[in-house]
Design a protein around this motif. Structure first.
Motif, PDB file in Angstrom:
ATOM      1  N   PHE A  35       0.762  -1.133   0.096  1.00  0.00           N
ATOM      2  CA  PHE A  35      -0.046   0.376  -0.237  1.00  0.00           C
ATOM      3  C   PHE A  35       0.932   1.471  -0.062  1.00  0.00           C
ATOM      4  O   PHE A  35       1.305   2.362   1.131  1.00  0.00           O
ATOM      5  CB  PHE A  35      -1.233  -0.401   0.587  1.00  0.00           C
ATOM      6  CG  PHE A  35      -2.169  -1.215   1.134  1.00  0.00           C
ATOM      7  CD1 PHE A  35      -2.757  -1.765   0.479  1.00  0.00           C
ATOM      8  CD2 PHE A  35      -1.593  -2.446   2.061  1.00  0.00           C
ATOM      9  CE1 PHE A  35      -3.418  -2.569   0.522  1.00  0.00           C
ATOM     10  CE2 PHE A  35      -1.736  -3.268   2.490  1.00  0.00           C
ATOM     11  CZ  PHE A  35      -3.672  -3.571   1.832  1.00  0.00           C
ATOM     12  N   PRO A  36       1.768   1.861  -0.715  1.00  0.00           N
ATOM     13  CA  PRO A  36       1.732   2.664  -1.138  1.00  0.00           C
ATOM     14  C   PRO A  36       1.313   4.017  -0.944  1.00  0.00           C
ATOM     15  O   PRO A  36       0.368   4.175  -1.510  1.00  0.00           O
ATOM     16  CB  PRO A  36       3.180   3.200  -2.191  1.00  0.00           C
ATOM     17  CG  PRO A  36       2.646   1.165  -2.768  1.00  0.00           C
ATOM     18  CD  PRO A  36       1.885   0.579  -2.483  1.00  0.00           C
ATOM     19  N   GLY A  37       2.239   4.596  -0.259  1.00  0.00           N
ATOM     20  CA  GLY A  37       1.548   6.252   0.658  1.00  0.00           C
ATOM     21  C   GLY A  37       0.695   5.910   1.418  1.00  0.00           C
ATOM     22  O   GLY A  37       0.131   6.881   2.200  1.00  0.00           O
ATOM     23  N   PHE A  38       0.575   5.037   2.270  1.00  0.00           N
ATOM     24  CA  PHE A  38       0.037   4.540   3.338  1.00  0.00           C
ATOM     25  C   PHE A  38       0.512   5.628   4.206  1.00  0.00           C
ATOM     26  O   PHE A  38       1.578   5.580   4.158  1.00  0.00           O
ATOM     27  CB  PHE A  38      -0.015   2.869   4.360  1.00  0.00           C
ATOM     28  CG  PHE A  38      -0.487   3.047   5.384  1.00  0.00           C
ATOM     29  CD1 PHE A  38      -0.912   3.055   6.243  1.00  0.00           C
ATOM     30  CD2 PHE A  38      -0.740   1.506   5.438  1.00  0.00           C
ATOM     31  CE1 PHE A  38      -1.562   2.963   7.054  1.00  0.00           C
ATOM     32  CE2 PHE A  38      -1.423   0.812   6.287  1.00  0.00           C
ATOM     33  CZ  PHE A  38      -1.839   1.686   7.419  1.00  0.00           C
ATOM     34  N   THR A  39      -0.062   6.140   4.978  1.00  0.00           N
ATOM     35  CA  THR A  39       0.183   7.474   5.893  1.00  0.00           C
ATOM     36  C   THR A  39      -0.656   7.112   7.300  1.00  0.00           C
ATOM     37  O   THR A  39      -2.130   7.129   7.509  1.00  0.00           O
ATOM     38  CB  THR A  39       0.077   9.002   5.579  1.00  0.00           C
ATOM     39  OG1 THR A  39       0.716   8.827   4.563  1.00  0.00           O
ATOM     40  CG2 THR A  39       0.841   9.628   6.192  1.00  0.00           C
ATOM     41  N   ARG A  40       0.133   7.801   8.570  1.00  0.00           N
ATOM     42  CA  ARG A  40      -0.646   7.944  10.058  1.00  0.00           C
ATOM     43  C   ARG A  40      -0.564   9.661  10.523  1.00  0.00           C
ATOM     44  O   ARG A  40       0.508   9.977  10.257  1.00  0.00           O
ATOM     45  CB  ARG A  40      -0.204   6.288  10.972  1.00  0.00           C
ATOM     46  CG  ARG A  40      -0.436   5.489  10.414  1.00  0.00           C
ATOM     47  CD  ARG A  40       0.045   4.367  11.871  1.00  0.00           C
ATOM     48  NE  ARG A  40      -0.605   2.978  11.452  1.00  0.00           N
ATOM     49  CZ  ARG A  40       0.555   2.388  11.254  1.00  0.00           C
ATOM     50  NH1 ARG A  40       1.594   2.855  11.356  1.00  0.00           N
ATOM     51  NH2 ARG A  40       0.411   1.389  11.164  1.00  0.00           N
ATOM     52  N   VAL A  41      -1.841   9.482  10.759  1.00  0.00           N
ATOM     53  CA  VAL A  41      -1.791  10.833  11.604  1.00  0.00           C
ATOM     54  C   VAL A  41      -1.781  10.518  13.382  1.00  0.00           C
ATOM     55  O   VAL A  41      -2.625   9.624  12.677  1.00  0.00           O
ATOM     56  CB  VAL A  41      -3.175  11.471  11.421  1.00  0.00           C
ATOM     57  CG1 VAL A  41      -3.509  12.438  12.357  1.00  0.00           C
ATOM     58  CG2 VAL A  41      -2.707  11.622   9.451  1.00  0.00           C
ATOM     59  N   LEU A  93      -4.750   6.928  20.084  1.00  0.00           N
ATOM     60  CA  LEU A  93      -5.524   7.121  18.857  1.00  0.00           C
ATOM     61  C   LEU A  93      -4.530   7.828  17.427  1.00  0.00           C
ATOM     62  O   LEU A  93      -3.677   8.348  17.694  1.00  0.00           O
ATOM     63  CB  LEU A  93      -5.635   8.831  19.552  1.00  0.00           C
ATOM     64  CG  LEU A  93      -7.099   9.463  19.868  1.00  0.00           C
ATOM     65  CD1 LEU A  93      -7.483  10.423  20.560  1.00  0.00           C
ATOM     66  CD2 LEU A  93      -8.283   8.292  18.897  1.00  0.00           C
ATOM     67  N   HIS A  94      -5.099   6.749  16.241  1.00  0.00           N
ATOM     68  CA  HIS A  94      -4.064   7.051  15.854  1.00  0.00           C
ATOM     69  C   HIS A  94      -5.299   6.689  14.385  1.00  0.00           C
ATOM     70  O   HIS A  94      -6.551   6.321  14.257  1.00  0.00           O
ATOM     71  CB  HIS A  94      -2.630   6.582  15.528  1.00  0.00           C
ATOM     72  CG  HIS A  94      -3.232   4.437  15.339  1.00  0.00           C
ATOM     73  ND1 HIS A  94      -3.381   4.498  16.440  1.00  0.00           N
ATOM     74  CD2 HIS A  94      -3.003   4.087  14.336  1.00  0.00           C
ATOM     75  CE1 HIS A  94      -3.737   3.451  16.455  1.00  0.00           C
ATOM     76  NE2 HIS A  94      -3.670   2.994  14.662  1.00  0.00           N
ATOM     77  N   TRP A  95      -4.909   7.644  13.087  1.00  0.00           N
ATOM     78  CA  TRP A  95      -5.959   7.473  11.932  1.00  0.00           C
ATOM     79  C   TRP A  95      -4.848   6.891  10.979  1.00  0.00           C
ATOM     80  O   TRP A  95      -3.870   7.851  10.643  1.00  0.00           O
ATOM     81  CB  TRP A  95      -6.358   8.934  11.796  1.00  0.00           C
ATOM     82  CG  TRP A  95      -8.056   8.501  12.186  1.00  0.00           C
ATOM     83  CD1 TRP A  95      -7.355   9.800  13.385  1.00  0.00           C
ATOM     84  CD2 TRP A  95      -8.730   9.146  11.762  1.00  0.00           C
ATOM     85  NE1 TRP A  95      -9.199   9.688  13.782  1.00  0.00           N
ATOM     86  CE2 TRP A  95      -9.755   9.161  12.943  1.00  0.00           C
ATOM     87  CE3 TRP A  95      -9.172   8.277  10.865  1.00  0.00           C
ATOM     88  CZ2 TRP A  95     -11.105   9.224  13.191  1.00  0.00           C
ATOM     89  CZ3 TRP A  95     -10.860   7.530  10.441  1.00  0.00           C
ATOM     90  CH2 TRP A  95     -11.852   8.826  12.046  1.00  0.00           C
ATOM     91  N   HIS A  96      -5.607   6.456  10.149  1.00  0.00           N
ATOM     92  CA  HIS A  96      -4.906   5.164   9.050  1.00  0.00           C
ATOM     93  C   HIS A  96      -5.157   6.175   7.519  1.00  0.00           C
ATOM     94  O   HIS A  96      -6.406   5.815   7.792  1.00  0.00           O
ATOM     95  CB  HIS A  96      -5.466   3.515   8.729  1.00  0.00           C
ATOM     96  CG  HIS A  96      -4.855   3.032  10.224  1.00  0.00           C
ATOM     97  ND1 HIS A  96      -3.279   2.564  10.086  1.00  0.00           N
ATOM     98  CD2 HIS A  96      -5.381   2.419  11.349  1.00  0.00           C
ATOM     99  CE1 HIS A  96      -3.392   1.486  11.239  1.00  0.00           C
ATOM    100  NE2 HIS A  96      -4.502   2.025  11.994  1.00  0.00           N
ATOM    101  N   VAL A  97      -4.547   6.477   6.763  1.00  0.00           N
ATOM    102  CA  VAL A  97      -5.237   7.155   5.975  1.00  0.00           C
ATOM    103  C   VAL A  97      -4.048   6.280   4.606  1.00  0.00           C
ATOM    104  O   VAL A  97      -3.053   6.209   4.013  1.00  0.00           O
ATOM    105  CB  VAL A  97      -5.144   8.280   5.613  1.00  0.00           C
ATOM    106  CG1 VAL A  97      -5.253   9.668   4.038  1.00  0.00           C
ATOM    107  CG2 VAL A  97      -4.715   9.212   6.983  1.00  0.00           C
ATOM    108  N   ILE A  98      -4.704   5.486   3.436  1.00  0.00           N
ATOM    109  CA  ILE A  98      -4.515   4.518   2.793  1.00  0.00           C
ATOM    110  C   ILE A  98      -5.144   4.536   1.404  1.00  0.00           C
ATOM    111  O   ILE A  98      -5.626   4.322   0.723  1.00  0.00           O
ATOM    112  CB  ILE A  98      -5.119   2.622   3.433  1.00  0.00           C
ATOM    113  CG1 ILE A  98      -4.503   3.409   4.583  1.00  0.00           C
ATOM    114  CG2 ILE A  98      -4.214   2.239   2.276  1.00  0.00           C
ATOM    115  CD1 ILE A  98      -5.469   1.933   5.358  1.00  0.00           C
TER     116      ILE A  98
END
Length: 153
Positions: A35-41, A93-98
């Motif tokens: 999942f290239p670009g997978f980002t977490r906040v 708390l963390h969000w996955h943006v995939i």
């Protein structure tokens, strides 16, 4: 600020993965070749539920998630973006943006589903597509960093 010594998300981000941070949260790149670009906040303070944050902090947290999504859409052009906030394994708390593409190994299923079977031709097409995405990641991360730094300056 509350930090737990055994919580992996309470620890500072690996500087190689850190995209941006402020006094409340950080944005990190996730090294996942599927999942290239997978980002977490990730919220800095140890909290496990969104309702533990003040309304102002919840809004700020979500604003960053939406900014990540917006830059991801503009720079990487995914077919779909999955947003997930689970915390079952790591109650912090963390969000996955995939970003998701029809060629990825699990599309249209969740990224946690078993990979779908693909033909050799589909595997080759994904491999080529993946290489191109990897080449775009530095520009995506730079655009995201610039937007967040300018917005939160």
């Amino acid at each position: 600020m509350t930090h737990l010594p055994d919580c992996p998300l309470c620890q500072p981000a690996n500087p190689l993965h850190l995209i941006w941070r402020n006094d409340k949260m950080r944005v990190v790149g996730v090294d996942d070749p599927d999942f290239p670009g997978f980002t977490r906040v990730i919220w800095h303070d140890h909290a496990s539920e969104m309702t533990e944050l003040s309304e102002e902090d919840r809004q700020a947290f979500m604003d960053v998630v939406w900014k990540v999504e917006g830059v991801m859409r503009a720079e990487l052009l995914p077919k779909k973006i999955n947003l997930a906030q689970l915390g079952n394994m790591v109650p912090h708390l963390h969000w996955h943006v995939i970003p998701r593409w029809p060629l990825d190994s699990r599309f249209p299923d969740a990224i946690w589903a078993a990979p779908r079977e693909h033909t050799p031709e589909q595997e080759l097409a994904w491999s080529i597509f993946q290489e191109n995405l990897q080449a775009q990641l530095p520009a995506f991360r730079a655009a995201l960093r610039d937007l967040l730094e300018n917005h939160y300056a």
